[in-house]
Design a protein around this motif. Sequence first.
Motif, PDB file in Angstrom:
ATOM      1  N   SER A   1       0.829  -1.186   0.100  1.00 59.90           N
ATOM      2  CA  SER A   1      -0.240  -0.199  -0.161  1.00 59.90           C
ATOM      3  C   SER A   1       0.931   1.282  -0.042  1.00 59.90           C
ATOM      4  CB  SER A   1      -0.868  -0.061   1.041  1.00 59.90           C
ATOM      5  OG  SER A   1      -1.789  -1.126   1.127  1.00 59.90           O
ATOM      6  N   THR A   2       1.865   1.408   0.923  1.00 54.57           N
ATOM      7  CA  THR A   2       2.713   2.403   1.063  1.00 54.57           C
ATOM      8  C   THR A   2       3.978   2.463   0.008  1.00 54.57           C
ATOM      9  OG1 THR A   2       4.198   1.659   2.405  1.00 54.57           O
ATOM     10  CG2 THR A   2       2.309   2.584   3.252  1.00 54.57           C
ATOM     11  N   GLY A   3       4.211   1.331  -0.677  1.00 57.70           N
ATOM     12  CA  GLY A   3       5.442   1.346  -1.574  1.00 57.70           C
ATOM     13  C   GLY A   3       6.690   1.457  -0.677  1.00 57.70           C
ATOM     14  N   ARG A   4       6.853   1.696   0.608  1.00 60.60           N
ATOM     15  CA  ARG A   4       8.077   1.834   1.297  1.00 60.60           C
ATOM     16  C   ARG A   4       8.628   0.196   1.001  1.00 60.60           C
ATOM     17  NH1 ARG A   4       4.570   4.864   4.772  1.00 60.60           N
ATOM     18  NH2 ARG A   4       5.218   7.137   4.436  1.00 60.60           N
ATOM     19  N   GLN A   5      10.051   0.297   1.222  1.00 63.29           N
ATOM     20  CA  GLN A   5      10.718  -0.844   1.056  1.00 63.29           C
ATOM     21  C   GLN A   5      11.928  -0.932   1.949  1.00 63.29           C
ATOM     22  OE1 GLN A   5      12.219  -1.474  -3.085  1.00 63.29           O
ATOM     23  NE2 GLN A   5      11.545   0.744  -3.196  1.00 63.29           N
ATOM     24  N   THR A   6      12.510  -1.987   2.295  1.00 63.68           N
ATOM     25  CA  THR A   6      13.876  -2.189   3.025  1.00 63.68           C
ATOM     26  C   THR A   6      14.440  -3.620   2.672  1.00 63.68           C
ATOM     27  OG1 THR A   6      14.866  -1.979   5.220  1.00 63.68           O
ATOM     28  CG2 THR A   6      12.816  -3.149   5.125  1.00 63.68           C
TER      29      THR A   6
ATOM     30  N   SER B   1      13.354 -11.196  16.623  1.00 62.66           N
ATOM     31  CA  SER B   1      13.873 -12.301  16.627  1.00 62.66           C
ATOM     32  C   SER B   1      13.582 -13.407  15.463  1.00 62.66           C
ATOM     33  CB  SER B   1      13.371 -13.040  18.033  1.00 62.66           C
ATOM     34  OG  SER B   1      13.690 -14.407  18.096  1.00 62.66           O
ATOM     35  N   ALA B   2      14.393 -14.337  14.958  1.00 60.29           N
ATOM     36  CA  ALA B   2      13.980 -15.292  14.260  1.00 60.29           C
ATOM     37  C   ALA B   2      13.316 -16.175  14.745  1.00 60.29           C
ATOM     38  CB  ALA B   2      15.285 -15.829  13.660  1.00 60.29           C
ATOM     39  N   GLU B   3      13.283 -16.251  16.136  1.00 54.73           N
ATOM     40  CA  GLU B   3      12.473 -17.467  16.939  1.00 54.73           C
ATOM     41  C   GLU B   3      11.098 -16.980  16.896  1.00 54.73           C
ATOM     42  OE1 GLU B   3      13.812 -20.472  18.376  1.00 54.73           O
ATOM     43  OE2 GLU B   3      15.575 -19.927  17.360  1.00 54.73           O
ATOM     44  N   GLU B   4      10.772 -15.755  16.773  1.00 57.35           N
ATOM     45  CA  GLU B   4       9.432 -15.455  16.715  1.00 57.35           C
ATOM     46  C   GLU B   4       9.141 -14.590  15.423  1.00 57.35           C
ATOM     47  OE1 GLU B   4       8.254 -14.597  21.141  1.00 57.35           O
ATOM     48  OE2 GLU B   4       9.969 -13.272  20.668  1.00 57.35           O
ATOM     49  N   PRO B   5       8.910 -15.281  14.186  1.00 62.34           N
ATOM     50  CA  PRO B   5       8.898 -14.578  12.983  1.00 62.34           C
ATOM     51  C   PRO B   5       7.532 -13.787  12.961  1.00 62.34           C
ATOM     52  CG  PRO B   5       8.704 -17.020  12.766  1.00 62.34           C
ATOM     53  CD  PRO B   5       8.887 -16.634  14.116  1.00 62.34           C
ATOM     54  N   GLU B   6       6.737 -14.246  13.556  1.00 60.38           N
ATOM     55  CA  GLU B   6       5.240 -13.611  13.602  1.00 60.38           C
ATOM     56  C   GLU B   6       5.324 -12.017  14.141  1.00 60.38           C
ATOM     57  OE1 GLU B   6       5.577 -16.699  15.004  1.00 60.38           O
ATOM     58  OE2 GLU B   6       4.789 -17.848  13.525  1.00 60.38           O
ATOM     59  N   LEU B   7       6.033 -11.986  15.179  1.00 60.94           N
ATOM     60  CA  LEU B   7       6.532 -10.613  15.814  1.00 60.94           C
ATOM     61  C   LEU B   7       7.364  -9.925  15.015  1.00 60.94           C
ATOM     62  CD1 LEU B   7       6.757 -11.640  19.572  1.00 60.94           C
ATOM     63  CD2 LEU B   7       4.756 -10.672  18.469  1.00 60.94           C
ATOM     64  N   ALA B   8       8.362 -10.474  14.245  1.00 60.16           N
ATOM     65  CA  ALA B   8       9.285  -9.672  13.613  1.00 60.16           C
ATOM     66  C   ALA B   8       8.595  -9.184  12.165  1.00 60.16           C
ATOM     67  CB  ALA B   8      10.468 -10.617  13.268  1.00 60.16           C
ATOM     68  N   ALA B   9       7.677  -9.876  11.630  1.00 59.00           N
ATOM     69  CA  ALA B   9       6.912  -9.547  10.668  1.00 59.00           C
ATOM     70  C   ALA B   9       5.889  -8.405  10.908  1.00 59.00           C
ATOM     71  CB  ALA B   9       6.318 -10.780  10.041  1.00 59.00           C
ATOM     72  N   ALA B  10       5.181  -8.540  12.208  1.00 59.70           N
ATOM     73  CA  ALA B  10       4.270  -7.285  12.652  1.00 59.70           C
ATOM     74  C   ALA B  10       5.230  -6.152  12.764  1.00 59.70           C
ATOM     75  CB  ALA B  10       3.525  -7.879  13.869  1.00 59.70           C
ATOM     76  N   ALA B  11       6.375  -6.231  13.547  1.00 57.66           N
ATOM     77  CA  ALA B  11       7.287  -4.898  13.613  1.00 57.66           C
ATOM     78  C   ALA B  11       7.640  -4.388  12.405  1.00 57.66           C
ATOM     79  CB  ALA B  11       8.235  -5.403  14.587  1.00 57.66           C
ATOM     80  N   LEU B  12       8.078  -5.385  11.413  1.00 60.11           N
ATOM     81  CA  LEU B  12       8.594  -4.788   9.853  1.00 60.11           C
ATOM     82  C   LEU B  12       7.099  -4.177   9.573  1.00 60.11           C
ATOM     83  CD1 LEU B  12      10.363  -4.469   7.710  1.00 60.11           C
ATOM     84  CD2 LEU B  12       9.613  -6.878   7.244  1.00 60.11           C
ATOM     85  N   ARG B  13       6.104  -4.693   9.278  1.00 62.45           N
ATOM     86  CA  ARG B  13       4.842  -4.340   8.825  1.00 62.45           C
ATOM     87  C   ARG B  13       4.696  -2.638   9.465  1.00 62.45           C
ATOM     88  NH1 ARG B  13      -0.319  -7.352   9.310  1.00 62.45           N
ATOM     89  NH2 ARG B  13       0.964  -8.851   7.661  1.00 62.45           N
ATOM     90  N   GLN B  14       4.563  -2.638  10.750  1.00 60.43           N
ATOM     91  CA  GLN B  14       4.277  -1.329  11.292  1.00 60.43           C
ATOM     92  C   GLN B  14       5.466  -0.389  10.836  1.00 60.43           C
ATOM     93  OE1 GLN B  14       1.987  -0.428  13.373  1.00 60.43           O
ATOM     94  NE2 GLN B  14       2.564   1.611  13.761  1.00 60.43           N
ATOM     95  N   ALA B  15       6.784  -0.619  10.797  1.00 61.40           N
ATOM     96  CA  ALA B  15       7.766   0.279  10.400  1.00 61.40           C
ATOM     97  C   ALA B  15       7.338   0.519   8.828  1.00 61.40           C
ATOM     98  CB  ALA B  15       9.205  -0.562  10.604  1.00 61.40           C
ATOM     99  N   LEU B  16       7.027  -0.230   8.026  1.00 62.50           N
ATOM    100  CA  LEU B  16       6.821   0.182   6.715  1.00 62.50           C
ATOM    101  C   LEU B  16       5.406   0.986   6.400  1.00 62.50           C
ATOM    102  CD1 LEU B  16       7.890  -3.044   4.786  1.00 62.50           C
ATOM    103  CD2 LEU B  16       9.272  -0.748   5.080  1.00 62.50           C
ATOM    104  N   GLU B  17       4.691   0.775   7.193  1.00 59.79           N
ATOM    105  CA  GLU B  17       3.242   1.533   7.349  1.00 59.79           C
ATOM    106  C   GLU B  17       3.656   3.021   7.756  1.00 59.79           C
ATOM    107  OE1 GLU B  17       0.448  -0.643   9.346  1.00 59.79           O
ATOM    108  OE2 GLU B  17      -0.318  -2.133   7.713  1.00 59.79           O
ATOM    109  N   THR B  18       4.427   3.011   8.762  1.00 63.79           N
ATOM    110  CA  THR B  18       4.477   4.460   9.583  1.00 63.79           C
ATOM    111  C   THR B  18       5.876   5.100   9.162  1.00 63.79           C
ATOM    112  OG1 THR B  18       5.462   3.503  11.274  1.00 63.79           O
ATOM    113  CG2 THR B  18       2.984   3.814  11.278  1.00 63.79           C
TER     114      THR B  18
END
Length: 62
Positions: free
Chosen positions: A15-20, A42-59
């Motif tokens: 949606s935002t087109g932001r990338q990393t 953490s690679a041990e908690e990929p769901e939390l890492a993905a949520a944090a990454l999504r938040q970073a790319l949205e904001t």
Amino acid sequence: MVGTEDPVLWVWHPSTGRQTIIFATPSNRGWLFLWSPGGQGSAEEPELAAAALRQALETAQG
């Protein structure tokens, strides 16, 4: 995936087109995912890492 054998992944928010680029790196707590600007998860908690990454790319400012 970026490169041949390096643990690197290029991602973008549809949606935002932001990338990393995400790097996987060993740490004293196990493997970590690192991304700009200053994100990590953490690679041990990929769901939390993905949520944090999504938040970073949205904001992310830019």
